[in-house]
Design a protein around this motif. Sequence first.
Motif, mmCIF file in Angstrom:
data_model
loop_
_atom_site.group_PDB
_atom_site.id
_atom_site.type_symbol
_atom_site.label_atom_id
_atom_site.label_comp_id
_atom_site.label_asym_id
_atom_site.label_seq_id
_atom_site.Cartn_x
_atom_site.Cartn_y
_atom_site.Cartn_z
ATOM 1 N N LEU A 82 0.826 -1.213 0.000
ATOM 2 C CA LEU A 82 0.000 0.000 0.000
ATOM 3 C C LEU A 82 0.857 1.258 0.000
ATOM 4 N N LEU A 83 0.327 2.294 -0.630
ATOM 5 C CA LEU A 83 0.965 3.604 -0.554
ATOM 6 C C LEU A 83 0.751 4.171 0.844
ATOM 7 N N PRO A 84 1.478 5.213 1.227
ATOM 8 C CA PRO A 84 1.298 5.797 2.564
ATOM 9 C C PRO A 84 -0.146 6.260 2.778
ATOM 10 N N PRO A 85 -0.650 6.133 4.009
ATOM 11 C CA PRO A 85 -2.035 6.523 4.296
ATOM 12 C C PRO A 85 -2.208 8.037 4.293
ATOM 13 N N LEU A 86 -3.364 8.473 3.797
ATOM 14 C CA LEU A 86 -3.701 9.897 3.758
ATOM 15 C C LEU A 86 -5.083 10.099 4.368
ATOM 16 N N VAL A 87 -5.234 11.157 5.155
ATOM 17 C CA VAL A 87 -6.562 11.542 5.630
ATOM 18 C C VAL A 87 -7.156 12.411 4.536
ATOM 19 N N VAL A 88 -8.247 11.948 3.918
ATOM 20 C CA VAL A 88 -8.808 12.672 2.780
ATOM 21 C C VAL A 88 -10.021 13.514 3.153
ATOM 22 N N SER A 89 -10.672 13.188 4.251
ATOM 23 C CA SER A 89 -11.772 14.037 4.709
ATOM 24 C C SER A 89 -11.917 13.833 6.202
ATOM 25 N N GLU A 90 -12.282 14.908 6.876
ATOM 26 C CA GLU A 90 -12.453 14.797 8.316
ATOM 27 C C GLU A 90 -13.487 15.797 8.797
#
Length: 144
Positions: free
Chosen positions: A79-87
């Motif tokens: 997997l690619l690094p995790p990203l927070v896309v919405s919060e």
Amino acid sequence: MFVSNAIVPMIRDDRAGNVVMVPFLVVFGLMVTHLLAGRFVVRRRELRTTTYTVTDQRVIVVSRPLLGRRVNSAYLRSLLPPLVVSESGSVGTIKFGQATVFQELMREGNRTRRMEFVPELIEIDNVWQVRDTIARAQRELPPH
């Protein structure tokens, strides 16, 4: 032909035409209701019954759609690094890498074909802490 045979008797208030038309309208109404609101209800239920597990090597997603149980997993190494896309406050969604619009369309359009599973963790409490934990686990993986 069928439409004219069903509608003309209804216009004349013929009871035989209503026997055919009423079930048709009920089925049609249920289909329209499902298309307008049912998808959201089914999606919401699936989100409520989905559990996410992150181990030192994998991300496991267990969901319970209307029938059965679906288990998917992906290795952290792939997997690619995790990203927070919405919060919203401390609740948010974590994706692994930023997919292009084309990749998203391909994934949505090929649900019948088994493609590489890329997890999306939706409505996660303490989203930044979870993202940091996953990123740390990815960094600490031993080399191949």
